[in-house]
Motif scaffolding. Structure first.
Motif, PDB file in Angstrom:
ATOM      1  N   SER A   4       0.804  -1.225   0.000  1.00 47.12           N
ATOM      2  CA  SER A   4       0.000   0.000   0.000  1.00 47.12           C
ATOM      3  C   SER A   4       0.836   1.275   0.000  1.00 47.12           C
ATOM      4  O   SER A   4       0.326   2.349  -0.331  1.00 47.12           O
ATOM      5  CB  SER A   4      -0.943   0.003   1.206  1.00 47.12           C
ATOM      6  N   ARG A   5       2.126   1.166   0.352  1.00 49.28           N
ATOM      7  CA  ARG A   5       2.980   2.356   0.421  1.00 49.28           C
ATOM      8  C   ARG A   5       3.848   2.542  -0.818  1.00 49.28           C
ATOM      9  O   ARG A   5       4.644   3.484  -0.889  1.00 49.28           O
ATOM     10  CB  ARG A   5       3.891   2.276   1.653  1.00 49.28           C
ATOM     11  N   ILE A   6       3.710   1.677  -1.801  1.00 47.96           N
ATOM     12  CA  ILE A   6       4.610   1.704  -2.955  1.00 47.96           C
ATOM     13  C   ILE A   6       4.443   2.992  -3.763  1.00 47.96           C
ATOM     14  O   ILE A   6       3.346   3.391  -4.122  1.00 47.96           O
ATOM     15  CB  ILE A   6       4.378   0.476  -3.864  1.00 47.96           C
ATOM     16  N   LYS A   7       5.586   3.627  -4.061  1.00 46.27           N
ATOM     17  CA  LYS A   7       5.613   4.831  -4.898  1.00 46.27           C
ATOM     18  C   LYS A   7       6.433   4.632  -6.169  1.00 46.27           C
ATOM     19  O   LYS A   7       6.393   5.472  -7.070  1.00 46.27           O
ATOM     20  CB  LYS A   7       6.210   5.998  -4.104  1.00 46.27           C
ATOM     21  N   LEU A   8       7.190   3.519  -6.213  1.00 50.78           N
ATOM     22  CA  LEU A   8       8.099   3.282  -7.337  1.00 50.78           C
ATOM     23  C   LEU A   8       8.090   1.800  -7.699  1.00 50.78           C
ATOM     24  O   LEU A   8       8.325   0.951  -6.834  1.00 50.78           O
ATOM     25  CB  LEU A   8       9.521   3.725  -6.960  1.00 50.78           C
ATOM     26  N   LEU A 196      19.264   3.156 -10.148  1.00 52.00           N
ATOM     27  CA  LEU A 196      18.050   3.196  -9.336  1.00 52.00           C
ATOM     28  C   LEU A 196      18.240   4.060  -8.100  1.00 52.00           C
ATOM     29  O   LEU A 196      17.336   4.821  -7.714  1.00 52.00           O
ATOM     30  CB  LEU A 196      17.635   1.778  -8.929  1.00 52.00           C
ATOM     31  N   LYS A 197      19.402   3.981  -7.472  1.00 51.60           N
ATOM     32  CA  LYS A 197      19.684   4.807  -6.287  1.00 51.60           C
ATOM     33  C   LYS A 197      19.558   6.286  -6.629  1.00 51.60           C
ATOM     34  O   LYS A 197      19.001   7.079  -5.855  1.00 51.60           O
ATOM     35  CB  LYS A 197      21.093   4.493  -5.761  1.00 51.60           C
ATOM     36  N   LYS A 198      20.071   6.671  -7.800  1.00 50.43           N
ATOM     37  CA  LYS A 198      19.965   8.071  -8.241  1.00 50.43           C
ATOM     38  C   LYS A 198      18.496   8.485  -8.364  1.00 50.43           C
ATOM     39  O   LYS A 198      18.107   9.594  -7.974  1.00 50.43           O
ATOM     40  CB  LYS A 198      20.658   8.245  -9.592  1.00 50.43           C
ATOM     41  N   ILE A 199      17.685   7.594  -8.913  1.00 51.15           N
ATOM     42  CA  ILE A 199      16.257   7.891  -9.093  1.00 51.15           C
ATOM     43  C   ILE A 199      15.561   8.003  -7.741  1.00 51.15           C
ATOM     44  O   ILE A 199      14.760   8.927  -7.507  1.00 51.15           O
ATOM     45  CB  ILE A 199      15.610   6.805  -9.978  1.00 51.15           C
ATOM     46  N   GLN A 200      15.854   7.076  -6.833  1.00 51.84           N
ATOM     47  CA  GLN A 200      15.262   7.141  -5.497  1.00 51.84           C
ATOM     48  C   GLN A 200      15.623   8.450  -4.798  1.00 51.84           C
ATOM     49  O   GLN A 200      14.776   9.092  -4.164  1.00 51.84           O
ATOM     50  CB  GLN A 200      15.729   5.952  -4.650  1.00 51.84           C
ATOM     51  N   SER A 206      11.992   5.869  -0.675  1.00 55.27           N
ATOM     52  CA  SER A 206      12.780   4.957   0.159  1.00 55.27           C
ATOM     53  C   SER A 206      12.677   3.521  -0.351  1.00 55.27           C
ATOM     54  O   SER A 206      11.787   3.189  -1.144  1.00 55.27           O
ATOM     55  CB  SER A 206      12.264   5.007   1.597  1.00 55.27           C
ATOM     56  N   PRO A 207      13.556   2.633   0.137  1.00 55.87           N
ATOM     57  CA  PRO A 207      13.442   1.212  -0.202  1.00 55.87           C
ATOM     58  C   PRO A 207      12.088   0.624   0.207  1.00 55.87           C
ATOM     59  O   PRO A 207      11.565  -0.253  -0.480  1.00 55.87           O
ATOM     60  CB  PRO A 207      14.583   0.567   0.591  1.00 55.87           C
ATOM     61  N   GLU A 208      11.523   1.132   1.306  1.00 57.02           N
ATOM     62  CA  GLU A 208      10.223   0.631   1.772  1.00 57.02           C
ATOM     63  C   GLU A 208       9.081   1.019   0.837  1.00 57.02           C
ATOM     64  O   GLU A 208       7.982   0.459   0.934  1.00 57.02           O
ATOM     65  CB  GLU A 208       9.926   1.169   3.173  1.00 57.02           C
ATOM     66  N   GLU A 209       9.351   1.974  -0.046  1.00 51.06           N
ATOM     67  CA  GLU A 209       8.341   2.443  -1.007  1.00 51.06           C
ATOM     68  C   GLU A 209       8.647   1.967  -2.430  1.00 51.06           C
ATOM     69  O   GLU A 209       8.057   2.444  -3.387  1.00 51.06           O
ATOM     70  CB  GLU A 209       8.292   3.974  -0.981  1.00 51.06           C
ATOM     71  N   MET A 223      17.712  -4.937  -6.726  1.00 48.84           N
ATOM     72  CA  MET A 223      16.823  -5.640  -5.802  1.00 48.84           C
ATOM     73  C   MET A 223      17.209  -5.371  -4.344  1.00 48.84           C
ATOM     74  O   MET A 223      16.355  -5.343  -3.461  1.00 48.84           O
ATOM     75  CB  MET A 223      16.814  -7.128  -6.108  1.00 48.84           C
ATOM     76  N   SER A 224      18.490  -5.118  -4.121  1.00 51.81           N
ATOM     77  CA  SER A 224      18.939  -4.829  -2.751  1.00 51.81           C
ATOM     78  C   SER A 224      18.456  -3.462  -2.260  1.00 51.81           C
ATOM     79  O   SER A 224      18.534  -3.170  -1.071  1.00 51.81           O
ATOM     80  CB  SER A 224      20.471  -4.891  -2.677  1.00 51.81           C
ATOM     81  N   LEU A 225      17.949  -2.634  -3.188  1.00 46.49           N
ATOM     82  CA  LEU A 225      17.469  -1.299  -2.825  1.00 46.49           C
ATOM     83  C   LEU A 225      15.968  -1.261  -2.593  1.00 46.49           C
ATOM     84  O   LEU A 225      15.392  -0.185  -2.445  1.00 46.49           O
ATOM     85  CB  LEU A 225      17.839  -0.304  -3.941  1.00 46.49           C
ATOM     86  N   ALA A 226      15.335  -2.430  -2.582  1.00 45.72           N
ATOM     87  CA  ALA A 226      13.883  -2.485  -2.407  1.00 45.72           C
ATOM     88  C   ALA A 226      13.507  -3.461  -1.296  1.00 45.72           C
ATOM     89  O   ALA A 226      13.943  -4.614  -1.299  1.00 45.72           O
ATOM     90  CB  ALA A 226      13.212  -2.917  -3.705  1.00 45.72           C
ATOM     91  N   THR A 227      12.700  -2.995  -0.366  1.00 50.10           N
ATOM     92  CA  THR A 227      12.144  -3.902   0.637  1.00 50.10           C
ATOM     93  C   THR A 227      11.296  -4.967  -0.055  1.00 50.10           C
ATOM     94  O   THR A 227      11.307  -6.132   0.327  1.00 50.10           O
ATOM     95  CB  THR A 227      11.273  -3.113   1.637  1.00 50.10           C
TER      96      THR A 227
END
Length: 266
Positions: A4-8, A196-200, A206-209, A223-227
């Protein structure tokens, strides 16, 4: 899995969003409309050339972010977000190593075009699936323009035949088995995770999003940058081990399956 918190949303192409016939499903484009309606950013991240990714996603190409060439090059609405060229002087060293490998086809990847040698001319029919713009040139050693990656194709197995020949470059370059037939060599920072880190950071996400889908070793850094890292059921064992979640295969609509579940929360 609470999405429910996903933004990316970020997805690899081959073996992930694309089915085994290299096609994007009509369902995905319908789901994308819902992502956009809910202000969820979408990123396509692939080892493919920018033009090839854009062609596969033609209806939405001008709305999304495209990470091409395994993270060496990223574009949004015509604006270059990331460009990480191969270090000078490494090209010919890599080509020399590959010269001893039978049936290896090296491709020099620029931001706008790819280049292959006369000796790989018969390989063009396979290359056309991944590269929409390319040139056959007489001598790769003499090529002196900027490149962002060297992609190497082997008919049987990249992991068995190409990777052992070039693994010695891992101290200086990013060396990735990016598919059953492909190995990519690039700048140490030229990987999907770096882009991806640059985009975040740019969007304050955040990784949680972040929700990421992948199937091969070149997907591990992002994949390591995403919960919410999701491996396809057809993924390489390394990816299945690293991911926090798993979905159906690319031929069963694994990406769409998770997106449908996620969009139920919006």
């Amino acid at each position: 899995m609470d999405l429910s918190r996903i933004k990316l949303v970020v997805t690899d192409m081959d073996g992930t969003l694309l089915n085994s016939k290299h096609q994007v499903s009509p369902l995905f484009f319908d789901l994308y409309k819902q992502l956009r309606k809910n202000n969820i950013l979408f990123v396509a991240a692939s080892g493919r050339q920018f033009g090839s990714i854009a062609e596969k996603l033609a209806p939405i190409r001008d709305e999304i972010i495209i990470i091409a060439e395994n993270g060496a090059f990223a574009v949004q609405q015509g604006k270059e977000l990331v460009s990480t060229p191969l270090p000078g002087g490494k090209k010919n060293e890599v080509l020399e190593k590959l010269s001893s490998v039978s049936d290896a086809h090296p491709i020099l990847c620029g931001k706008g075009s790819a280049y292959l040698s006369e000796s790989s001319r018969e390989f063009q029919s396979k290359l056309q699936e991944y590269y929409t713009t390319y040139e056959v040139i007489p001598d790769l050693y003499e090529f002196d323009q900027e490149i962002v990656k060297i992609a190497v194709y082997h008919d049987i197995s990249s992991e068995q035949y190409i990777y052992p020949a070039v693994r010695s470059f891992e101290s200086d370059l990013q060396v990735k088995v990016s598919g059953e037939h492909w190995v990519d060599l690039s700048h140490p920072d030229a990987h999907k995770g770096y882009a991806l880190k640059k985009i975040q950071e740019n969007y304050g996400i955040s990784p949680e999003e972040t929700l990421v889908f992948g199937d091969y070793n070149n997907d591990l850094e992002m994949m390591s940058l995403a919960t919410y890292s999701v491996a396809m059921a057809n993924a390489h064992p390394n990816v299945l081990s690293a991911a926090n979640y798993q979905t159906l295969t690319n031929d069963e609509g694994g990406v769409e399956h998770i997106l449908q579940k996620m969009l139920e929360n919006f």
